[in-house]
Write a protein that holds these residues in place. Structure first.
Motif, mmCIF file in Angstrom:
data_model
loop_
_atom_site.group_PDB
_atom_site.id
_atom_site.type_symbol
_atom_site.label_atom_id
_atom_site.label_comp_id
_atom_site.label_asym_id
_atom_site.label_seq_id
_atom_site.Cartn_x
_atom_site.Cartn_y
_atom_site.Cartn_z
ATOM 1 N N PHE A 1 41.857 42.911 53.962
ATOM 2 C CA PHE A 1 40.480 42.458 53.876
ATOM 3 C C PHE A 1 40.249 41.854 52.500
ATOM 4 N N LEU A 2 39.646 40.675 52.451
ATOM 5 C CA LEU A 2 39.301 40.046 51.172
ATOM 6 C C LEU A 2 37.895 40.479 50.775
ATOM 7 N N LEU A 3 37.761 40.960 49.549
ATOM 8 C CA LEU A 3 36.474 41.434 49.050
ATOM 9 C C LEU A 3 36.152 40.721 47.747
ATOM 10 N N ARG A 4 34.967 40.160 47.685
ATOM 11 C CA ARG A 4 34.488 39.502 46.466
ATOM 12 C C ARG A 4 33.856 40.570 45.581
ATOM 13 N N LEU A 5 34.326 40.664 44.335
ATOM 14 C CA LEU A 5 33.850 41.679 43.410
ATOM 15 C C LEU A 5 32.605 41.234 42.672
ATOM 16 N N ASN A 6 31.776 42.213 42.324
ATOM 17 C CA ASN A 6 30.641 41.981 41.438
ATOM 18 C C ASN A 6 31.090 42.270 40.013
ATOM 19 N N ASP A 7 30.370 41.733 39.032
ATOM 20 C CA ASP A 7 30.694 42.018 37.643
ATOM 21 C C ASP A 7 30.556 43.515 37.384
ATOM 22 N N GLY A 8 31.470 44.071 36.594
ATOM 23 C CA GLY A 8 31.417 45.494 36.267
ATOM 24 C C GLY A 8 32.136 46.347 37.295
ATOM 25 N N GLU A 9 31.653 47.599 37.450
ATOM 26 C CA GLU A 9 32.299 48.552 38.348
ATOM 27 C C GLU A 9 31.922 48.286 39.804
ATOM 28 N N ILE B 1 45.737 53.557 51.682
ATOM 29 C CA ILE B 1 45.310 52.341 50.999
ATOM 30 C C ILE B 1 46.441 51.921 50.066
ATOM 31 N N ASN B 2 47.020 50.751 50.313
ATOM 32 C CA ASN B 2 48.111 50.237 49.478
ATOM 33 C C ASN B 2 47.587 49.559 48.217
ATOM 34 N N GLU B 3 46.537 48.787 48.379
ATOM 35 C CA GLU B 3 45.919 48.128 47.226
ATOM 36 C C GLU B 3 44.440 47.939 47.478
ATOM 37 N N PRO B 4 43.616 47.995 46.467
ATOM 38 C CA PRO B 4 43.929 48.190 45.053
ATOM 39 C C PRO B 4 44.100 49.667 44.726
ATOM 40 N N THR B 5 44.572 49.955 43.518
ATOM 41 C CA THR B 5 44.675 51.328 43.058
ATOM 42 C C THR B 5 43.345 51.735 42.445
ATOM 43 N N ASP B 6 43.074 53.032 42.424
ATOM 44 C CA ASP B 6 41.836 53.537 41.852
ATOM 45 C C ASP B 6 41.834 53.267 40.348
ATOM 46 N N GLY B 7 40.728 52.712 39.858
ATOM 47 C CA GLY B 7 40.598 52.421 38.435
ATOM 48 C C GLY B 7 41.179 51.088 38.011
ATOM 49 N N GLN B 8 41.683 50.313 38.947
ATOM 50 C CA GLN B 8 42.291 49.025 38.611
ATOM 51 C C GLN B 8 41.250 48.078 38.028
ATOM 52 N N VAL B 9 41.663 47.277 37.040
ATOM 53 C CA VAL B 9 40.770 46.328 36.387
ATOM 54 C C VAL B 9 41.221 44.914 36.736
ATOM 55 N N PHE B 10 40.257 44.081 37.137
ATOM 56 C CA PHE B 10 40.520 42.684 37.474
ATOM 57 C C PHE B 10 39.743 41.800 36.513
ATOM 58 N N SER B 11 40.262 40.599 36.248
ATOM 59 C CA SER B 11 39.577 39.702 35.323
ATOM 60 C C SER B 11 39.761 38.245 35.739
ATOM 61 N N LYS B 12 38.968 37.405 35.108
ATOM 62 C CA LYS B 12 38.998 35.942 35.256
ATOM 63 C C LYS B 12 39.161 35.473 36.697
ATOM 64 N N ARG C 1 37.618 53.981 46.310
ATOM 65 C CA ARG C 1 38.311 53.460 45.138
ATOM 66 C C ARG C 1 37.284 52.771 44.256
ATOM 67 N N LYS C 2 37.371 53.005 42.956
ATOM 68 C CA LYS C 2 36.537 52.288 41.988
ATOM 69 C C LYS C 2 37.419 51.316 41.245
ATOM 70 N N VAL C 3 36.988 50.068 41.230
ATOM 71 C CA VAL C 3 37.673 49.024 40.474
ATOM 72 C C VAL C 3 36.649 48.324 39.594
ATOM 73 N N THR C 4 37.128 47.658 38.568
ATOM 74 C CA THR C 4 36.240 46.979 37.628
ATOM 75 C C THR C 4 36.612 45.503 37.545
ATOM 76 N N TYR C 5 35.591 44.654 37.521
ATOM 77 C CA TYR C 5 35.783 43.224 37.334
ATOM 78 C C TYR C 5 35.168 42.823 36.003
ATOM 79 N N ASN C 6 36.019 42.320 35.094
ATOM 80 C CA ASN C 6 35.552 41.818 33.787
ATOM 81 C C ASN C 6 35.774 40.318 33.745
ATOM 82 N N PRO C 7 34.706 39.544 33.929
ATOM 83 C CA PRO C 7 34.872 38.083 33.945
ATOM 84 C C PRO C 7 35.294 37.518 32.590
#
Length: 88
Positions: free
Chosen positions: A55-63, A10-21, A82-88
């Motif tokens: 693959f494009l994945l739409r994130l939910n708020d939070g983890e 898996i090239n991206e995302p990295t484990d624990g990566q945080v996404f926003s806005k 992989r766990k990623v977090t989305y903070n809107p």
């Protein structure tokens, strides 16, 4: 007859990566052995001739838990989570 588990990177995302806005939709990319099938969160993903995939994945708020599974014709599988977090 295949007895080894498939390779999976898996090239991206990295484990624990945080996404926003403006990053509500992220790209998951990686590579597996040619001829395998890939699922991401139980959705089949198209694999290119060289074994790579995106693959494009739409994130939910939070983890968000992302489960990528590669399976070969012999039924062997490799899974990466992989766990990623989305903070809107």
């Amino acid at each position: 007859y295949l007895k080894d588990n498939p390779t999976l990177e898996i090239n991206e995302p990295t484990d624990g990566q945080v996404f926003s806005k403006n990053q509500k939709e992220i790209t998951i990319s990686g590579k597996t052995d040619i001829g395998n099938t890939i699922t991401i969160n139980d959705r089949f993903v198209q694999i290119k001739d060289d074994g790579s995939f995106t693959f494009l994945l739409r994130l939910n708020d939070g983890e968000n838990l992302i489960v990528v599974m590669s399976k070969d014709l012999g039924g062997n599988s490799t899974k990466i989570e992989r766990k990623v977090t989305y903070n809107p």
